[in-house]
Write a protein that holds these residues in place. Structure first.
Motif, PDB file in Angstrom:
ATOM      1  N   THR A 547     -37.593  78.219 -29.560  1.00 59.35           N
ATOM      2  CA  THR A 547     -38.470  79.122 -30.368  1.00 59.35           C
ATOM      3  C   THR A 547     -37.201  78.703 -31.668  1.00 59.35           C
ATOM      4  O   THR A 547     -35.689  79.523 -31.104  1.00 59.35           O
ATOM      5  CB  THR A 547     -38.865  80.599 -30.516  1.00 59.35           C
ATOM      6  N   SER A 555     -35.198  88.692 -38.347  1.00 56.45           N
ATOM      7  CA  SER A 555     -35.903  87.588 -37.750  1.00 56.45           C
ATOM      8  C   SER A 555     -36.784  89.022 -36.332  1.00 56.45           C
ATOM      9  O   SER A 555     -35.467  89.877 -36.108  1.00 56.45           O
ATOM     10  CB  SER A 555     -35.772  86.764 -37.083  1.00 56.45           C
ATOM     11  N   LEU A 557     -37.871  89.121 -32.397  1.00 55.69           N
ATOM     12  CA  LEU A 557     -38.864  88.660 -30.856  1.00 55.69           C
ATOM     13  C   LEU A 557     -39.595  89.362 -30.163  1.00 55.69           C
ATOM     14  O   LEU A 557     -39.289  90.544 -30.317  1.00 55.69           O
ATOM     15  CB  LEU A 557     -37.689  88.408 -30.646  1.00 55.69           C
ATOM     16  N   THR A 562     -42.846  85.284 -28.658  1.00 59.62           N
ATOM     17  CA  THR A 562     -41.418  84.311 -29.051  1.00 59.62           C
ATOM     18  C   THR A 562     -41.449  83.920 -27.105  1.00 59.62           C
ATOM     19  O   THR A 562     -40.927  84.151 -26.761  1.00 59.62           O
ATOM     20  CB  THR A 562     -40.354  85.101 -29.346  1.00 59.62           C
ATOM     21  N   VAL A 566     -33.904  81.346 -27.437  1.00 56.71           N
ATOM     22  CA  VAL A 566     -34.663  81.155 -28.782  1.00 56.71           C
ATOM     23  C   VAL A 566     -33.538  80.548 -29.549  1.00 56.71           C
ATOM     24  O   VAL A 566     -32.123  81.393 -29.377  1.00 56.71           O
ATOM     25  CB  VAL A 566     -34.588  82.296 -29.343  1.00 56.71           C
TER      26      VAL A 566
END
Length: 644
Positions: A547, A555, A557, A562, A566
């Motif tokens: 992601t 943002s 998660l 997700t 990340v």
């Protein structure tokens, strides 16, 4: 027919024909004091009256001629005579054309013998009605043919044989073909003057009777509007239609409708002819929209209807190309030793209405081939139905259309004492928005049939059948869902609700969401605990993708949505926050590793646990109640070194 003057001393005459000598109408007559009230008579030229005096009478004695233009008047005269005079035995044999229906009031003569083919030469409502034949015998073969048109729209005759108030009567072989409604219709209700209980049929054979998919009465519907609560008797969809079914009792009492190969029931009170509206149960599927095509299912081979139409004994039923093979709609059901249904709309319907009572049925030998549906349970009762020795019966064509009592808010499966066919099929569904749930689909306990549905979310009402588990050991099934999201994942929420008095996962309901791909649920019934365990077996396996957070914004998660890896690639222009959602998080299984690539001066807060500066990373794990920071470090630089 007449004679010359007969001497007064002669009291008996013997005729060797009715029209001509040897035509089969010969009989013995005795002098009558006055004109007889029946049709078995003639008057000689001297004015004297003579009446039939035979222990065995035939239709030919009343002038019936085989293959003549119209034998109705003469056969009806024969039937009228046997209704007034106990003549021992009455015989109807031969091949005849008739332009009107026949009626036999069988209250006098105890024994009838048939070997006859009756063919309609004009439109006829009921070709042959037999009434008041309590404990009488009707042996042999009685066959009726409507005008020979296969298509429903072309047929001109409504019902072949109508049996009324013939309790404990014995019928031989009945045959019917080419009727818009029923080949054989048997109605018994004492308040209507009829009791047919314990009647017996040696065999019933019917072809091309009723309206169904192959030969339908069809039309268009519009303005579909859902009414009532999900799982209640009032859960109906009201439709405006361009074609109403016939007004006849024999249709309005036993009628269904099909939209997109889905069957819906119409109760006798669900018709509104003044504004061309009908109500169908249950709600129509949302994918069918608010308008479309439909056709009716009514009529068929044999219907046994009424609270006093009980324990009907059927030696053999053979139905081909009929809307319904057997509609068992008595309070106490049939005892059939063989039912064969081929190329029919429905092979067997059990029960009269979706909320009514039906105590039992028994079919020993049931063969199905090419039917749209094989068995439909309509009654809400625990019917104790026994169907043995099934041949070619398709479990996927056996459904429960019963409706629960209003006090229950779920669809209840009736208990079957010994039925290895239905094996616990269940309706489910709830109204969401414009009725996103399909209330016609089935969940199966027992049969090895996969339930795969294209849905992003559903509220599913589960039901329970104790007999299915007790007798057959069926207590679990899988469900599969394919969604419209990425990787074919469902994008919404699935909610499971238990029946009244039960729990699901120990609670009133259980919900699942946040999927990464197609979903598999396992459903297991624990009958001793009155609990249903629903487990998500597959659908949360994360994809191997990364992601990437490429926007200079805050943002969130999400577990299972997700990816675990990340990467923050955006250059931050202000302090930003990454929120860690615990929705559907699992202890020790839900984790994220976040890396920040930019070297900016602003902080990136990870769930309030740590503020990542430029070129750094961290790892967090959910422990069951919160997220915990378990690792933190610097990214490798171009020279190959890294911070700790």
């Amino acid at each position: 027919m007449s004679l010359e003057v007969v001497p007064a001393s002669v009291n008996v005459v013997e005729l060797n024909g009715y029209w001509t000598a040897g035509d089969g109408g010969g009989a013995t007559y005795t002098r009558a004091v006055r004109e007889p009230e029946h049709d078995g008579k003639f008057q000689s030229c001297d004015g004297a009256w003579w009446e039939l005096n035979c222990s065995e009478v035939t239709a030919q004695m009343f002038g019936a001629v085989e293959n003549s233009e119209d034998a109705h008047e003469h056969i009806q005269g024969f039937l009228n005579y046997t209704s007034l005079v106990n003549c021992g035995k009455a015989k109807l044999f031969g091949n005849f054309l008739i332009s009107k229906g026949l009626h036999l009031d069988a209250s006098k003569t105890a024994n009838y013998e048939f070997s006859v083919n009756l063919r309609a030469s004009a439109p006829i409502d009921i070709m042959f009605k037999i009434s008041n034949g309590i404990r009488m015998r009707f042996d042999g073969r009685l066959a009726v043919y409507g005008e020979p048109f296969t298509r429903y729209q072309d047929r001109t005759c409504r019902i072949g044989l109508y049996i009324f108030n013939c309790g404990r009567a014995h019928f031989g072989d009945l045959y019917a073909r080419y009727f818009t409604q029923w080949g054989v219709f048997q109605f018994g209700q004492t308040k209507s003057g009829s009791n047919n209980s314990l009647a017996r049929f040696e065999s019933v054979s019917c072809i091309n009777c009723g309206s169904f998919k192959r030969f339908p009465l069809s039309g268009r519907f519009r303005n579909a509007n859902n009414q009532g609560k999900p799982g209640s008797s009032a859960q109906t969809t009201t439709l405006t239609v361009d074609t109403m079914p016939p007004l006849d009792f024999e249709v309005r009492q036993l009628c269904c409708l099909v939209i997109d190969n889905r069957l819906y029931h119409i109760a006798s009170t669900d018709f509104s002819d003044s504004d061309s509206r009908i109500s169908v149960f249950p709600w129509i599927d949302s994918s069918d929209g608010t308008s479309g095509d439909f056709f009716y299912v009514f009529g068929g081979a044999l219907a046994t209807v009424g609270n006093d139409n009980n324990v009907i004994d059927i030696g053999q039923l053979d139905a081909y190309g009929c809307a319904v093979g057997l509609w068992d709609a008595g309070l106490y059901g049939v005892i059939a030793r063989g039912v064969v249904t081929q190329s029919c709309g429905i092979g067997l319907v059990i029960g009269r209405t979706r909320t009514g009572s039906h105590k039992s049925s028994s079919v020993d030998g049931f063969y199905c081939e090419g039917n749209t549906l094989d068995i439909v349970q309509l009654t809400n009762s625990d019917v104790n139905t026994t169907i043995n020795c099934t041949y070619e019966t398709d479990l996927r064509k056996c459904i429960n259309m019963s409706s629960p009592r209003l006090k229950n808010n779920f669809l209840k499966e009736g208990g079957f004492a010994s039925l290895g066919v239905l094996n616990g099929k269940h309706y489910f569904g709830d109204k969401a928005g414009g009725n996103a749930a399909d209330n016609y689909k089935l969940l199966n306990i027992g049969p090895d049939i996969s339930n795969i549905y294209l849905r992003d979310g559903w509220t599913i009402y589960l039901s329970v059948n104790l007999d299915v588990s007790r007798l057959f050991g069926h207590d679990a099934f899988p469900i599969f869902f394919i969604g419209s999201g990425a990787n074919q994942r469902p994008t919404g929420t699935f909610v499971f609700k238990p029946p009244l008095g039960w729990t699901v996962n120990g609670d009133k309901a259980v919900a699942f969401s946040g999927f990464s791909g197609p979903v598999t649920f396992l459903v297991k019934y624990h009958f001793a605990a009155s609990n249903i365990q629903v487990s998500l077996a597959a659908g949360r396996e994360l994809s191997p993708s990364v992601t990437e957070l490429s926007e200079d914004t805050d943002s969130t998660l999400f577990p299972w949505v997700t990816s675990e890896t990340v990467i923050q690639t955006a250059m931050l222009s202000a302090d930003r926050v990454l929120t860690l959602s615990d929705f559907n998080a699992l202890a020790g299984r839900t984790r994220f590793k976040i890396s920040r690539l930019d070297a900016g001066q602003f902080a990136l807060s990870v769930g309030g646990l740590v503020e990542l500066t430029g070129s750094s990373w961290c790892e967090v794990v959910y422990d069951g109640s919160r997220y915990v920071l378990v690792a933190l470090g610097k990214l490798y630089d171009a020279g190959g070194s890294a911070g700790k």
